[in-house]
Design a protein around this motif. Structure first.
Motif, short mmCIF file in Angstrom:
data_model
loop_
_atom_site.label_atom_id
_atom_site.label_comp_id
_atom_site.label_asym_id
_atom_site.label_seq_id
_atom_site.Cartn_x
_atom_site.Cartn_y
_atom_site.Cartn_z
N UNK A 44 11.89 -2.05 11.54
CA UNK A 44 11.75 -0.62 11.78
C UNK A 44 10.42 -0.05 11.33
N UNK A 45 9.67 -0.77 10.51
CA UNK A 45 8.40 -0.23 10.03
C UNK A 45 7.56 -1.37 9.49
N UNK A 46 6.34 -1.04 9.15
CA UNK A 46 5.44 -2.07 8.63
C UNK A 46 5.92 -2.56 7.27
N UNK A 47 6.54 -1.67 6.49
CA UNK A 47 7.06 -2.07 5.18
C UNK A 47 8.23 -3.03 5.37
N UNK A 99 13.04 -11.00 2.78
CA UNK A 99 13.75 -9.73 2.75
C UNK A 99 13.63 -9.07 1.37
N UNK A 100 12.40 -9.01 0.92
CA UNK A 100 12.16 -8.53 -0.43
C UNK A 100 12.19 -7.01 -0.50
N UNK A 101 13.00 -6.49 -1.42
CA UNK A 101 13.08 -5.05 -1.61
C UNK A 101 11.81 -4.54 -2.28
N UNK A 102 11.33 -5.30 -3.27
CA UNK A 102 10.17 -4.87 -4.03
C UNK A 102 8.95 -4.74 -3.12
N UNK A 103 8.76 -5.75 -2.29
CA UNK A 103 7.58 -5.75 -1.42
C UNK A 103 7.64 -4.57 -0.45
N UNK A 104 8.83 -4.34 0.12
CA UNK A 104 8.98 -3.20 1.03
C UNK A 104 8.65 -1.90 0.33
N UNK A 135 6.69 -1.51 -2.35
CA UNK A 135 5.25 -1.45 -2.65
C UNK A 135 4.47 -1.02 -1.41
N UNK A 136 4.81 -1.62 -0.27
CA UNK A 136 4.11 -1.26 0.97
C UNK A 136 4.31 0.23 1.25
N UNK A 175 -0.98 -5.48 -4.51
CA UNK A 175 -1.08 -4.59 -5.67
C UNK A 175 -2.51 -4.58 -6.21
N UNK A 176 -3.11 -5.76 -6.33
CA UNK A 176 -4.48 -5.84 -6.84
C UNK A 176 -5.44 -5.11 -5.92
N UNK A 177 -5.29 -5.36 -4.61
CA UNK A 177 -6.17 -4.70 -3.64
C UNK A 177 -6.02 -3.19 -3.70
N UNK A 178 -4.77 -2.75 -3.84
CA UNK A 178 -4.53 -1.32 -3.87
C UNK A 178 -5.11 -0.68 -5.13
#
Lengths: 905, 72
Positions: free
Chosen positions: A100-103, A112-117, A119-120, A457-460
């Motif tokens: 449904x989205x890029x995240x 299917x990581x919740x954390x990564x979604x 963070x994005x 995270x580092x890039x951000x």
């Protein structure tokens, strides 16, 4: 004359028109007649890439940097060439997994990581808010400028305008209403909004026509074409620099980095991902869009430079902001209609962006931030709630409202310090952080969740340090020494010259460092961590999306009512029923009748839910109703682990091959045995036949024969005939037993009588061989058993004749022992013959099996005796076996149950 | 090689060509302080390459795709 009323009429009239188009688009979609299902609308919707920044800001940038503004459109043109490779893959993956989205895409890819979604989503929201603010600023500025007509006054200090008199505020409210109406009308498993796309495509046409009209009019009416403009500008030496590349060391590097930046932005900006991937109706539309979209970009850029140059020639330096040239040029020469067109065009560019961006971001906020938290909070009891679709929609609607509120706030307090272009590029640099995780994610299986997380995270953080924090300096929130001297006076940490890197533009500098740590973290951490089984599965599904899908067997089951009520809570009752019957129809199943959902149905349900609440949350919800059979998720994943699977496959293959081989050998053996049996039987039949025939011939040929001899010959004929009959009877018996047509006469049987009967019948045979038979029976009377007397006698006859056959000549001793214990009677027939080797013991009861004599002569008998005996004993519910040692004789024993009468057959 | 992968390879090659054409040092060859046909050579060059890219992509994607596509 441009009255305020006229301007407002057109502004709101335009918005009303937009509402109408979106409404019609949705109505058509509901009726199943899509008006957006063609490549042209798709390409036009991609042009949501061109925002107010393009419409107003390109001219401003051209005035400052010359050709540099083109990089933002060259990048997408180059990306279009790669669209077939990259975008098509992303679209295919997203359709299969209901992304449904890029995240959702990134979260789903990395297990299917919740954390990564999450963070994005955070990066996207923080990165995009300034971009939304920029559009509001453009709308507000253009309104203030055109309102001043015929005066050309540059608006300053928005913060002093009361909120309630600020057009941008009302526009924000209208945009929120629009996005809520057409972006969150109902919960869809595909997240497609046809009305919204129709409106966006329409806006793309409006902004293109508006810009082209103004460009053509300025170039050909105000001036005499391109040549005239360029001649005039070259006569002003200070403007000549705009026609060539910037003359400074890092100019070309900046140029390349900008192209890279816009390449990533055109796919990875949340709104671009939304229109290009989520709203994509047909993958084939991409074929035309990959050249139509660059054509659109080319068209909207042709007149940027002429407008910029005309503005420079027309206005005295420094009086009019170059970002407003598109609007102020028509005003300056009193072209009211053109000015109004420019104003509408700019508004459409800004509104299109805001609408799609807020819808895309609100979906992300709802699915990747709010829902995972709500689902995990123990006290929210949300997982027990009934219908969730209403809740989901309200979260999204609030998300849209909050986003616009944030955008407006940002614009009021910070936005005015920045020119249009810089803000846009800051957002581009933020979303560029998604590029490694996505591109790596669809081409590099080995990349891991931790790698993606660390990289992003580092890039951000680097992005925030080198672009976001310095922007606070201009608002006065941070002291300017932070930028000029570095924090705590450390020059190496100056945000615009990090580690002493100079000669770069601020944005290019930030992109370099953030991509450096992002890529480094992504690749480095990926190489030093192991993907979890779930990541491994998702990686394979994403990277190999074009390869034929392997069907994984998941050992999951769930009850259909559970699954159904779960779907109903998120999708509504009716939609659930429709979707489930679609599923049932496509597989010719009757799901109403089956109570257990197999893995296929569970996966289907999970994908449907993913469309509504994102993959990570869907996984959690589905897991709540699914029972994983005996195997935990880890083990199941391990099975999916590719290498393991190969090993398992090959082992299975080996095992199957071995089984087949054994079966084949067994068949061959049986075949051989049958051949032997037939030859034995025929041989056995031939022997008596031959002797009968030869004796008959003697009797026939010899006329005067001694009566005694005559009688003897006839006796042999009778005996041989009897043998023949016996043999044939045996074969027939066996065949009857094999086919189950044997008739059994069950009655009370005294086994002692059976044994003595058999012994007396074999008396002659035993005496011929010079052997002796002894019967041992207990003193107490033996219990009677139910059975067929004749058949049991047959068993005894077989055992005795068998024992006789292998006895030594003249020294044979056969002991028959009867006993009973535990409701069973037992008979042992022991001989002192040659014995049977262990390998033969196992198969001695098989049909056709014959033990060859040591001297390899053909054994006597049909080879059926023991096999028939076993069948008879088994029919009586008993067992028969042999114990033997070669050279020490053998004991054949059988046991029959006393009470358990076998079924009379 | 299927029609599809041929297409992908051609487009990828076109991308690489475009990247080179749109960057240093190609651009520096046209960054001249004069006019050609009344237009600065840098702009003329960039827009020509742009048109070329669009035409090339259009031509490559138009080539008949014979692979069956089951997704609609």
């Amino acid at each position: 004359m441009l009255e305020t009323a006229t301007i407002l009429f057109f502004s709101f009239g335009y918005m009303g028109f937009l509402f109408a188009i979106a409404y019609i688009g949705d109505k058509h979609a509901d009726m199943g007649r899509s008006i957006v299902g063609n490549p042209y609308i798709y390409a036009l919707s991609l042009a949501v890439y061109c925002t107010a920044w393009t419409f107003y800001g390109s001219v401003g940038r051209a005035v400052r940097d010359g050709p540099g503004f083109l990089t933002i459109y060259i990048g997408p043109t180059l990306m279009a060439a790669l669209g077939w490779l990259i975008l098509r893959k992303i679209i295919r993956i997203s359709k299969i997994h209901h992304i449904t989205s890029i995240a959702d895409f990134i979260g789903s890819r990395y297990g299917k990581s919740t954390i990564l979604g999450g963070v994005v989503t955070v990066i996207a929201v923080l990165g995009i808010i300034p971009y939304i603010a920029l559009q509001l600023k453009a709308i507000s500025t253009s309104y203030l400028v055109i309102q001043g007509y015929p005066e050309i006054v540059m608006p300053r200090n928005f913060a002093k305008i009361p909120v309630l008199q600020d057009t941008a505020f009302y526009v924000s409210v209208l945009l929120a209403v629009f996005s809520i109406l057409f972006g969150t009308r109902h919960l869809e498993t595909t997240e497609r909004h046809e009305g919204l796309v129709a409106a966006i495509a329409f806006e793309s046409i409006v902004k293109l026509i508006a810009f082209l009209s103004i460009g053509i009019w300025i170039t050909y009416s105000l001036y005499n074409g391109f040549g005239d403009l360029f001649e005039k500008i070259r006569s002003e030496p200070e403007f000549r620099r705009l026609l060539v590349m910037e003359n400074r060391p890092g100019a070309y590097i900046d140029w390349g980095i900008y192209i890279f930046l816009s390449m990533t932005a055109v796919i990875f900006l949340p709104r671009q991902f939304h229109v290009a991937v989520v709203e994509n109706i047909n993958e084939d539309h991409l074929k035309k869009a990959v050249w139509l979209f660059p054509l659109y970009l080319l068209a909207i850029n042709v007149f940027v430079l002429p407008v910029a140059l005309a503005g420079l020639l027309e206005f005295p330096p420094g009086v009019v902001d170059a970002d407003t040239f598109v609007l102020t040029l028509p005003m300056a020469v009193h072209q009211e209609e053109l000015a109004l067109l420019a104003y509408i065009g700019g508004t459409s560019a800004a509104t299109g962006m805001v609408i799609v961006e807020t819808v895309a971001l609100s979906t992300m906020i709802c699915n990747e931030l709010v829902m995972p938290v709500l689902l995990r909070l123990p006290f929210s009891k949300i997982s027990q709630r009934g219908d969730m679709s209403g809740l989901l929609l309200s979260i999204r609607r609030s998300g849209i409202a909050v986003l616009l509120l944030l955008g407006y706030t940002y614009f009021r307090f910070i936005g005015e310090y920045y020119p249009l272009v810089s803000t846009g590029l800051v957002s581009f640099a933020a979303v560029a952080q998604f590029a490694p995780a996505i591109l790596g994610g669809i081409f590099w299986k080995r990349s891991t969740r931790l790698g993606a997380l660390w990289g992003m995270v580092a890039g951000f953080l680097v992005w925030a340090y080198t672009l976001f924090l310095p922007s606070l300096v201009q608002t006065g929130l941070l002291s300017s020494e932070f930028v000029t001297e570095g924090p705590w006076g450390i020059a190496l940490l100056r945000p615009f010259q990090l580690f002493g890197l100079e000669g770069f533009n601020n944005v290019a500098h930030a992109v370099f460092w953030s991509m450096f740590v992002n890529l480094g973290g992504y690749i480095g951490v990926s190489l030093f961590t192991r993907p979890s089984p779930m990541e491994h599965t998702q990686a394979a599904l994403f990277v190999d999306v074009f390869k034929p899908r392997e069907e994984f067997t998941w050992r999951r089951t769930a009850s259909v009512p559970d699954l159904k009520s779960l779907l109903e809570r998120f999708l509504g009752e009716q939609r659930t029923r429709e979707l489930l019957s679609q599923y049932a129809d496509s597989r010719r199943l009757d799901w109403e009748k089956s109570l257990t959902a197999d893995d296929d149905l569970i996966s289907y349900a999970e994908k449907l839910l993913s469309g509504a609440i994102g993959s990570a949350s869907a996984r959690v919800m589905v897991a709540s109703v699914v029972k994983e059979e005996s195997l935990g998720i880890e083990e199941v994943m391990n099975i999916l682990d590719e290498t393991r699977q190969v090993i398992i496959y090959s082992k299975e293959l080996e095992r199957t091959t071995a089984e087949l081989k054994a079966a084949n050998e067994r068949l061959q053996e049986l075949d051989r045995l049958k051949d032997e049996f037939i030859s034995t039987v025929t041989h056995e039949l031939r022997t008596p036949l031959t002797s009968v025939r030869s004796i008959a011939e003697i009797l026939y040929d010899t006329e005067d024969i001694d009566p005694d001899q005559h009688r003897q010959f006839l006796g042999i004929i009778i005996k041989e005939s009897e043998r023949l009959t016996r043999l044939i009877n045996q074969v027939l018996d066996f065949q009857k037993m094999e086919s189950g047509r044997m008739e059994w006469q069950i009655q009370e049987v005294d086994l002692c009588e059976v044994v003595s009967d058999a012994v007396s019948r074999t008396d002659q045979l035993v005496r011929d061989k010079g052997a002796a038979v002894r019967i041992h029976q207990p003193e107490a009377p033996m219990p009677k058993i139910p059975g067929d007397v004749d058949r049991l006698i047959q068993v005894m006859l077989n055992l005795i004749s068998n024992a006789v056959k292998f006895c030594d000549e003249d020294r044979g001793r056969i002991d028959i022992t009867l006993s009973h214990a535990n409701e069973k009677v037992r008979v042992d027939v022991q001989d002192n013959g040659i014995g049977i080797s262990p390998e033969h013991q196992k198969r001695i009861f098989d049909k056709f099996h014959q033990i060859r004599n040591v001297n390899k002569t053909r054994p006597s008998g049909s080879g059926l005796g023991l096999s028939i005996s076993r069948r008879i004993v088994e029919h009586h519910g008993g067992v028969i076996w042999v114990e033997s040692e070669p050279g020490a004789g053998s004991t054949f024993s059988f046991e029959l149950p006393v009470r358990e009468a076998s079924d009379a057959g | 090689m299927t029609a599809d992968s041929r297409k992908t390879a051609r487009l990828a090659a076109l991308f690489l060509l475009g990247w080179v054409l749109f960057n240093y040092p190609m651009l520096s060859l046209f960054s001249l302080n004069r006019l050609v046909f009344g237009i600065p050579p840098l702009y003329l060059y960039i827009f020509s390459v742009w048109v070329f890219m669009i035409l090339a992509v259009a031509l490559i994607t138009r080539i008949k795709d014979n692979t069956p596509d089951d997704r609609r």
